[in-house]
Design a protein around this motif. Structure first.
Motif, PDB file in Angstrom:
ATOM      1  N   LEU A  77       0.874  -1.307   0.253  1.00  0.00           N
ATOM      2  CA  LEU A  77       0.540   0.062  -0.008  1.00  0.00           C
ATOM      3  C   LEU A  77       0.594   0.848  -0.113  1.00  0.00           C
ATOM      4  O   LEU A  77       2.179   0.772   0.423  1.00  0.00           O
ATOM      5  N   THR A  78       0.371   2.090  -0.451  1.00  0.00           N
ATOM      6  CA  THR A  78       0.916   3.740  -0.615  1.00  0.00           C
ATOM      7  C   THR A  78       1.048   4.514   0.742  1.00  0.00           C
ATOM      8  O   THR A  78      -0.428   3.567   1.198  1.00  0.00           O
ATOM      9  N   VAL A  79       1.749   4.990   1.256  1.00  0.00           N
ATOM     10  CA  VAL A  79       1.501   5.839   2.814  1.00  0.00           C
ATOM     11  C   VAL A  79       0.342   6.433   2.886  1.00  0.00           C
ATOM     12  O   VAL A  79      -0.562   6.029   3.870  1.00  0.00           O
ATOM     13  N   ALA A  80      -0.245   6.903   1.721  1.00  0.00           N
ATOM     14  CA  ALA A  80      -2.173   7.818   1.981  1.00  0.00           C
ATOM     15  C   ALA A  80      -2.855   6.489   2.023  1.00  0.00           C
ATOM     16  O   ALA A  80      -3.794   6.741   2.511  1.00  0.00           O
ATOM     17  N   GLN A  81      -2.527   5.253   0.849  1.00  0.00           N
ATOM     18  CA  GLN A  81      -3.703   4.519   1.361  1.00  0.00           C
ATOM     19  C   GLN A  81      -3.570   3.379   2.668  1.00  0.00           C
ATOM     20  O   GLN A  81      -4.614   3.344   3.213  1.00  0.00           O
ATOM     21  N   ILE A  82      -2.627   3.711   3.100  1.00  0.00           N
ATOM     22  CA  ILE A  82      -2.296   3.129   5.095  1.00  0.00           C
ATOM     23  C   ILE A  82      -3.145   3.930   5.260  1.00  0.00           C
ATOM     24  O   ILE A  82      -3.730   3.903   5.971  1.00  0.00           O
ATOM     25  N   PHE A  83      -2.739   5.841   5.504  1.00  0.00           N
ATOM     26  CA  PHE A  83      -3.697   6.596   6.210  1.00  0.00           C
ATOM     27  C   PHE A  83      -4.814   6.237   6.263  1.00  0.00           C
ATOM     28  O   PHE A  83      -5.726   6.501   7.102  1.00  0.00           O
ATOM     29  N   ASP A  84      -5.688   6.498   4.660  1.00  0.00           N
ATOM     30  CA  ASP A  84      -7.121   6.070   4.185  1.00  0.00           C
ATOM     31  C   ASP A  84      -7.533   4.947   4.963  1.00  0.00           C
ATOM     32  O   ASP A  84      -8.823   5.132   5.021  1.00  0.00           O
ATOM     33  N   GLN A  85      -6.411   4.154   5.101  1.00  0.00           N
ATOM     34  CA  GLN A  85      -7.804   2.535   5.545  1.00  0.00           C
ATOM     35  C   GLN A  85      -7.060   2.225   6.812  1.00  0.00           C
ATOM     36  O   GLN A  85      -7.604   0.900   8.393  1.00  0.00           O
ATOM     37  N   ILE A  86      -6.767   3.283   8.510  1.00  0.00           N
ATOM     38  CA  ILE A  86      -6.075   3.134   8.943  1.00  0.00           C
ATOM     39  C   ILE A  86      -6.644   2.228  10.716  1.00  0.00           C
ATOM     40  O   ILE A  86      -6.718   1.124  10.985  1.00  0.00           O
ATOM     41  N   GLU A  87      -8.563   3.207  10.084  1.00  0.00           N
ATOM     42  CA  GLU A  87      -8.928   2.124  10.867  1.00  0.00           C
ATOM     43  C   GLU A  87      -9.485   0.212  10.463  1.00  0.00           C
ATOM     44  O   GLU A  87     -10.080   0.262  11.986  1.00  0.00           O
ATOM     45  N   THR A  88      -9.056   0.039   9.367  1.00  0.00           N
ATOM     46  CA  THR A  88      -9.600  -1.205   9.175  1.00  0.00           C
ATOM     47  C   THR A  88      -8.118  -2.180   9.129  1.00  0.00           C
ATOM     48  O   THR A  88      -8.133  -3.388   8.854  1.00  0.00           O
ATOM     49  N   VAL A  89      -7.045  -1.736   8.430  1.00  0.00           N
ATOM     50  CA  VAL A  89      -5.906  -2.140   8.155  1.00  0.00           C
ATOM     51  C   VAL A  89      -4.716  -3.078   8.722  1.00  0.00           C
ATOM     52  O   VAL A  89      -4.463  -3.952   8.352  1.00  0.00           O
ATOM     53  N   GLY A  90      -5.185  -2.569  10.132  1.00  0.00           N
ATOM     54  CA  GLY A  90      -4.462  -3.784  10.978  1.00  0.00           C
ATOM     55  C   GLY A  90      -2.878  -3.100  11.102  1.00  0.00           C
ATOM     56  O   GLY A  90      -2.290  -3.985  11.312  1.00  0.00           O
ATOM     57  N   ALA A  91      -2.830  -1.912  11.049  1.00  0.00           N
ATOM     58  CA  ALA A  91      -1.333  -0.813  10.751  1.00  0.00           C
ATOM     59  C   ALA A  91      -0.521  -1.045  12.083  1.00  0.00           C
ATOM     60  O   ALA A  91      -1.051  -0.691  12.940  1.00  0.00           O
TER      61      ALA A  91
END
Ligand SMILES: [Fe+2]
Length: 290
Positions: A77-91
């Motif tokens: 994932l790109t950094v922008a995608q990670i932050f967009d999905q931060i609620e669900t991605v298990g980051a």
């Protein structure tokens, strides 16, 4: 900035000084809501950090406390995608070397000075070096597996909440000599093993914004994030290599040779030649590389 940090009444500064690297203790701070530590500001820092060496780390997944780092494949994932999905991605995101930005460098310097002067006694303060300011951003319910570190650490909660369990750093049933030796011999990501009895003996700290905790060097610890995105900051200090790292590294080779080496700190008579030998080996390796 210095006036914004304070100790809790139940942990007076004198007690904290005596407990440094001997037991965890609570600290308080007033950094929640600081504009440099908002998710938007940190997303921008993550983007910048991803373009620098060692500026940005990300992994994701439903990890267990017993897992090792890198046990699960990291999604592409790109950094922008990670932050967009931060609620669900298990980051689990770590931002390193924020001092590249002078505003964060000023924050790091203030922290470093505060902890050196307020927590460490003068002898310890002389040994604490290379303050390293890191930001941890994690998704809801994300776990951080059991591990231990070589740095003296102060972890402060900025947003969200989490529970951290911290073992007694001197409990060699929790963190064994063999594990610490392997850590200093290069097995940084795999040396520590979660022990079934650790939860009963570790101290539990529930951290909300404004709260923090000292994590002593070599103290095994693991983290359970609660139901919201969490932002924490950590300030690490290093001890000089001659004090622990070199001796543990020498002990790793001695143990491999079938001996039962004496842990560092028991005898300067034994520690000094071990540390000197490892320093000498490192110097020779560097010469060969030139
Ligand atoms: Fe850690």
């Amino acid at each position: 900035m210095r006036d914004e940090l304070f100790f809790r009444d139940e942990e007076p500064a004198e007690q904290c000084r005596g407990a440094l690297n001997r037991r965890p203790f609570r600290i308080g701070h007033a950094l929640a809501g600081h504009p440099l530590l908002s998710l938007d500001a940190l997303a921008a820092q993550a983007e910048a950090g991803s373009k620098r060496k060692d500026g940005f780390y990300f992994d994701a997944g439903d990890l267990a406390f017993t897992d090792k780092w890198g046990a699960k494949p990291t999604p592409n994932l790109t950094v922008a995608q990670i932050f967009d999905q931060i609620e669900t991605v298990g980051a689990w995101i770590v931002l390193h070397h924020l001092e590249a930005d002078p505003r964060y460098k000023a924050l790091q310097d203030e922290f470093g000075e505060f902890f050196r002067k307020s927590i460490a006694d003068p002898d310890d303060a002389k040994l604490l070096s290379n303050p390293d300011f890191q930001v941890f951003i994690s998704s809801p319910r994300r776990k951080t597996p059991y591990h231990f570190d070589e740095e003296t650490n102060f972890l402060m909660q900025i947003q969200g909440s989490k529970t951290i369990w911290i073992c007694d750093p001197l409990d060699r049933d929790a963190t064994t000599e063999d594990e610490i030796e392997r850590f200093y011999a290069g097995q940084v990501l795999t040396a520590g093993n979660f022990k079934p009895h650790a939860e009963a003996t570790a101290r539990r700290f529930d951290l909300s914004p404004g709260e923090g905790v000292h994590i002593p060097m070599h103290a095994g610890h693991w983290v359970q994030n609660h139901d919201a995105v969490s932002v924490s900051i950590a300030l690490d200090f290093e001890y000089p290599r001659w004090k622990y790292a070199n001796v543990y590294q020498a002990n790793y080779y001695l143990r491999k040779a079938g001996l039962s080496p004496r842990p560092p700190g028991r005898s300067r008579l034994f520690d000094r030649p071990k540390s000197a030998a490892i320093s000498g080996l490192r110097a020779v390796k560097n010469l060969v590389r030139c």
